[in-house]
Design an enzyme around this catalytic site. Sequence first.
Site: not given
Ligand code: RFL
Ligand code: PHB
Length: 393
Positions: A299, A295, A73, A202, A387
């Site tokens: 980031k 989110p 993008h 957005y 971004y």
């Molecule tokens: P994770 O992905 O939470 O992984 C942690 C892992 O640890 C396991 N765990 C354990 N394992 C062993 N022993 C234990 N006691 C444990 N306790 C937990 C868990 O099962 C899991 O598998 O952390 P990590 O690796 O630091 O990654 C972080 C990302 O997942 C998170 O920051 C992103 O998903 C945030 N996020 C976004 N980030 C972006 O960079 N771009 C995005 O567009 C974006 N959109 C989002 C998001 C997060 C969202 N939600 C659901 C919070 C959109 C949403 C809606």
């Molecule tokens: C997504 O596609 O899940 C998404 C995109 C942009 C954001 C957060 C999540 O800022």
Amino acid sequence: MTDTQVGIIGAGPAGLLLSYLLQLEGVDAVLLETRRREYIEKRVRAGVCEQPTVELLREIGVGGRMEEEGMPHHGLSLRFDGEDHRIALTELTGRSITVYGQQEIVKDLIAAHVDKGLPIEFEVSDVALHDLDTERPRVTYTDADGNARELNCAVIAGCDGFHGVSRPSIPAGGLRTFDHEYPFAWLGVLARTPPSHEELIYTRHERGFALHSMRSPEITRLYLQVDPRDTIENWSDDRIWAELERRLETTSADFTLREGPVLEKSITPMRSFVVEPMQYGRLFLAGDAAHIVPPTGAKGMNLAIADVRNLSRALTDLLRRNRTDRAESYSDTCLQRVWRAEHFSWYMTSMLHTDPQADEFQHRLQLSQLRYTASSTAAATSLAENYVGLPFD
Ligand code: RFL
Ligand code: PHB
């Protein structure tokens, strides 16, 4: 009892990438994960990969499918007062982002581990961390077959997300916490329907924020701002589409919201959270275990990846060359980027959401900030630069 150099807790993007990077440097690691493999491969989360993230995955040879299926993008839209204002990311910064689901990166990294026979244990339980302030920290746990196990390490990497055990294993007084809650949550929807627009939108609307994103030419990802006390049972598919229609309403001629079967929906609260330092003795924290961003700035996953890039270098120096400087500065190095992302995520969130407590004065400020961002090259460039992702140091 097993000996390894690095015990990694958690197989999200942070843990998996760290394990893979260490292996490339000849450092051995064991990865422990509480969930089943199928579960973590299906967990729908992030979608936006910054350019430095994409480049790193490509460089280490796990970016093949991302290259084929990821969607590059070069811009995004800010929609307010029913009109679109495009932020030309690439024109303004020379860089771009790639839309590729977090669970696809997780799948690619697990496949690369399986390919190379790298140790991951899924479905472990009772994970506990010990002797963190010594040179031989230990992890005890129960394996998938119910056997009590112990892992002796030189270092433990806490990559177990916000709700993991690593951060709470640090004694009181070992960390300083910075926390901010927002009076909103996101209802996320995955739908089988082609995106309604080729770029992310957005949207600020009086009824609340809305985001149009995607996963593929057939799958759309959408978000709605909701009350953090709301529950998903209150949101039938019909109500979700009706609300999206209202918030995404525009005078722009080329937009019609495409509806389709809802494949997944859930509500996530929003918060900002940082601990300092991201280290205690021989335990290093990375990713969501150390910090959370709302989110709106896309980031979280990108920060997790930047952390483990630093951590793999620091641990390689420490364990292969007996050099401690990178390990000692790990936390400071990461926190620079973390706080930039915290600010950017807070700024995007504050500019685009409707705060139920805010008065007319604050609404006017919000609209002024949006108009300025849409009309000033300097302001748009600042948004775009944050971004697409600042270069790694
Ligand atoms: P994770 O992905 O939470 O992984 C942690 C892992 O640890 C396991 N765990 C354990 N394992 C062993 N022993 C234990 N006691 C444990 N306790 C937990 C868990 O099962 C899991 O598998 O952390 P990590 O690796 O630091 O990654 C972080 C990302 O997942 C998170 O920051 C992103 O998903 C945030 N996020 C976004 N980030 C972006 O960079 N771009 C995005 O567009 C974006 N959109 C989002 C998001 C997060 C969202 N939600 C659901 C919070 C959109 C949403 C809606
Ligand atoms: C997504 O596609 O899940 C998404 C995109 C942009 C954001 C957060 C999540 O800022």
